[in-house]
Write an enzyme that holds these catalytic residues in place. Sequence first.
Site, PDB file in Angstrom:
ATOM      1  N   LYS A   1      11.751  38.473 -68.682  1.00 45.19           N
ATOM      2  CA  LYS A   1      10.631  37.612 -68.292  1.00 45.19           C
ATOM      3  C   LYS A   1       9.386  38.355 -67.791  1.00 45.19           C
ATOM      4  O   LYS A   1       8.561  38.743 -68.602  1.00 45.19           O
ATOM      5  CB  LYS A   1      11.122  36.553 -67.322  1.00 45.19           C
ATOM      6  CG  LYS A   1      12.005  35.526 -68.053  1.00 45.19           C
ATOM      7  CD  LYS A   1      12.205  34.222 -67.308  1.00 45.19           C
ATOM      8  CE  LYS A   1      12.683  33.134 -68.227  1.00 45.19           C
ATOM      9  NZ  LYS A   1      14.104  32.815 -68.154  1.00 45.19           N
TER      10      LYS A   1
ATOM     11  N   ASP B   1      21.956  38.862 -62.859  1.00 41.54           N
ATOM     12  CA  ASP B   1      20.945  38.470 -63.842  1.00 41.54           C
ATOM     13  C   ASP B   1      19.650  38.208 -63.079  1.00 41.54           C
ATOM     14  O   ASP B   1      19.477  37.147 -62.478  1.00 41.54           O
ATOM     15  CB  ASP B   1      21.431  37.224 -64.592  1.00 41.54           C
ATOM     16  CG  ASP B   1      20.415  36.735 -65.618  1.00 41.54           C
ATOM     17  OD1 ASP B   1      19.271  37.224 -65.611  1.00 41.54           O
ATOM     18  OD2 ASP B   1      20.777  35.847 -66.420  1.00 41.54           O
TER      19      ASP B   1
ATOM     20  N   TYR C   1      14.133  23.715 -77.099  1.00 40.51           N
ATOM     21  CA  TYR C   1      14.955  22.556 -76.747  1.00 40.51           C
ATOM     22  C   TYR C   1      14.425  21.274 -77.383  1.00 40.51           C
ATOM     23  O   TYR C   1      14.549  20.200 -76.812  1.00 40.51           O
ATOM     24  CB  TYR C   1      15.059  22.426 -75.225  1.00 40.51           C
ATOM     25  CG  TYR C   1      15.393  23.751 -74.582  1.00 40.51           C
ATOM     26  CD1 TYR C   1      16.658  24.299 -74.748  1.00 40.51           C
ATOM     27  CD2 TYR C   1      14.440  24.470 -73.881  1.00 40.51           C
ATOM     28  CE1 TYR C   1      16.968  25.552 -74.222  1.00 40.51           C
ATOM     29  CE2 TYR C   1      14.740  25.726 -73.345  1.00 40.51           C
ATOM     30  CZ  TYR C   1      15.997  26.250 -73.525  1.00 40.51           C
ATOM     31  OH  TYR C   1      16.287  27.479 -73.007  1.00 40.51           O
TER      32      TYR C   1
ATOM     33  N   TYR D   1      22.074  29.659 -65.106  1.00 40.56           N
ATOM     34  CA  TYR D   1      21.476  29.723 -66.442  1.00 40.56           C
ATOM     35  C   TYR D   1      21.342  31.192 -66.831  1.00 40.56           C
ATOM     36  O   TYR D   1      20.792  31.989 -66.069  1.00 40.56           O
ATOM     37  CB  TYR D   1      20.097  29.054 -66.483  1.00 40.56           C
ATOM     38  CG  TYR D   1      19.462  29.199 -67.847  1.00 40.56           C
ATOM     39  CD1 TYR D   1      19.857  28.391 -68.908  1.00 40.56           C
ATOM     40  CD2 TYR D   1      18.507  30.182 -68.095  1.00 40.56           C
ATOM     41  CE1 TYR D   1      19.330  28.555 -70.182  1.00 40.56           C
ATOM     42  CE2 TYR D   1      17.962  30.356 -69.367  1.00 40.56           C
ATOM     43  CZ  TYR D   1      18.369  29.544 -70.398  1.00 40.56           C
ATOM     44  OH  TYR D   1      17.859  29.719 -71.658  1.00 40.56           O
TER      45      TYR D   1
HETATM   46  C1  LIG Z   1      15.182  32.936 -69.065  1.00 42.39           C
HETATM   47  C2  LIG Z   1      16.464  33.498 -68.584  1.00 42.39           C
HETATM   48  C3  LIG Z   1      17.365  34.111 -69.464  1.00 42.39           C
HETATM   49  C4  LIG Z   1      17.131  34.169 -70.952  1.00 42.39           C
HETATM   50  O1  LIG Z   1      16.007  34.909 -71.290  1.00 42.39           O
HETATM   51  P1  LIG Z   1      15.315  34.699 -72.730  1.00 42.39           P
HETATM   52  O2  LIG Z   1      14.259  35.757 -72.768  1.00 42.39           O
HETATM   53  O3  LIG Z   1      14.761  33.308 -72.725  1.00 42.39           O
HETATM   54  O4  LIG Z   1      16.363  34.883 -73.762  1.00 42.39           O
HETATM   55  C5  LIG Z   1      18.526  34.638 -68.945  1.00 42.39           C
HETATM   56  N1  LIG Z   1      18.786  34.579 -67.620  1.00 42.39           N
HETATM   57  C6  LIG Z   1      17.938  34.020 -66.752  1.00 42.39           C
HETATM   58  C7  LIG Z   1      18.269  34.012 -65.299  1.00 42.39           C
HETATM   59  C8  LIG Z   1      16.756  33.435 -67.196  1.00 42.39           C
HETATM   60  O5  LIG Z   1      15.927  32.847 -66.331  1.00 42.39           O
END
Ligand SMILES: *Cc1c(COP(=O)(O)O)cnc(C)c1O
Length: 426
Positions: free
Chosen positions: A276, A247, A18, A150
Site C-alpha cells: 500500500k 501483515d 468487488y 483481511y
Molecule cells: C490491502 C491489503 C492487502 C492486499 O493488498 P493488495 O495490494 O490489494 O493485494 C493485504 N493485507 C492487508 C492488511 C491489506 O490492507
Amino acid sequence: MRNDELLALDRAHVWHPYGPMPGRTDPLVVASASGVRLRLAEAAEGRDELIDGMSSWWSAIHGYNHPVLNEAVRGQLDRMSHVMFGGLTHEPAVRLAARLVEITPEPLRHVFLSDSGSVAVEVAVKMCLQHWRSVGRPGKQRLLTWRGGYHGDTWQPMSVCDPQGGMHELWSGVLQQQVFVDAPPVAYEESYAELLRTEIARHADELAAVIVEPVVQGAGGMRFHDPAYLKVLREACDEHDVLLVFDEIATGFGRTGTLFAADQAGVSPDVMCVGKALTGGYLSMAATLCTSRVADGISRGEVPVLAHGPTFMGNPLASAVALASIDLLLSRDWAVDVKRIEAGLRDGLAPVADLPGVKDVRVRGAIGVVQLDHDVDMAAATRAAVRAGVWLRPFRDLIYTMPPYVTGDEDLARICAGVHAAAAAG
Ligand SMILES: *Cc1c(COP(=O)(O)O)cnc(C)c1O
C-alpha cells in the site's frame, strides 16, 4: 473522450473492485489529482473537486502529484523502467531492500519484492510452510488467525480473511481450513490472551504460522486492539515453535502513529508484509521481509530455493519511487502530522456519535471510523459525501477515512463534515 462515452465503455467492459459485470453504478471519472484533491472530469453533486479522505486505500500518504515523487519516477524512467530480476539486479531495488531492512524491526533481514499486497501475503505463507518442510516438519502447514481480518484476495490470503460476513464467504468450502480464534477485544483482557495461548498450544503441531494485522484490522472491519496482544502472540509462538507473520500492508509507514504498528508492542515478527503506502500510492509494489532463521530453514531443504519470481519483481520505477517516498516520509515530522490528524479526527468525528443509527465512532492514528447499526446505503452515503466535497468509500456498516498525512486542518475538518453527512444519509 466524452464522459458519457467513457462511462458506457467502462460499464460494458471494465471490472472494478468487488463489482458486478456489467457495472450497475457509474463511478466518478477523475481527470487529475494533486495534493489532497481529486479533480473530476465532470462535476458531480455540484463539485468538480473532491478532498480525498481515503488516500486511495491507505496508499497516497503524501498526496497526489508530489514533485519529489514525480521526479523520482522521471529520473528512473530515463535510466530504465524495467529489467527482469532473474540473473540481473539494479541499484533502485537493492537500495530499497536495504532501506526496508534498516527501518523495520532488527531481526528482519531478507526482502522479497513483489507486485501487490496479496502476493506479498502468498509469499509470506509460502516462506513459512517451506521453512517447516525444509527442517523436517512438513505437518506444520496450517495458519492461525483471529476473526475480522483481511489479508488480500488471492487464495491463501482469502483463507485467513474473516470467514463470516466478509467478501470471501462464498468460498468457505473451497479454501484451506485455517484455525480461527475470536476477533481481539479493543482493550486487553487476560481471558482473551489465555485463549490465544491455548489455541496456539493446541494446534502447534499443525501450525506453520500465526498471521495477523497488528493493532488495526483494516478491510475486515476496521477494528482496533491493544498492542499487548502482539506480545502474547510472540511469546506463545516462541514457546510452541510457530512462526509469526505481521501483515503491515495497511498499517505500515506511520498510519497508526508509529512507523510500523508492531513498534507499539515492541515485538518483532518472523515474517512481515508491507505494501500500500510503500510507493506513496504511485505504483504497485509490496514486500515480504523475513528473518535469517526463516531464510536459513528454507536453504537447508531438499529444494533449497524459494520458488517464486514475479515477472515484474523489483521493478525499478516502483523501487525508485518507494525509496523516494520512504525518504520523504522520514525527512518530515510525519509523526506530528499523524498526531495532528488523529486529534482533528477525534474532535471532528465526535458529533457523529450523536446521529441516530451510529453504533460507534473510533479513531486510531490517522484513521477515523464510524460504524453504523446497519449496512451503509453506499450510493446515498457516497452522494452525501460528494455533496460535501469529500471522497469516501464506505463498505458494510462502516464509513471511514484515512487521509493523506499532508491534509491541512481546514481540509481535515471538511473530511469530518463529509463523514458526518455520509453517516446521516447512509
Ligand atoms: C490491502 C491489503 C492487502 C492486499 O493488498 P493488495 O495490494 O490489494 O493485494 C493485504 N493485507 C492487508 C492488511 C491489506 O490492507
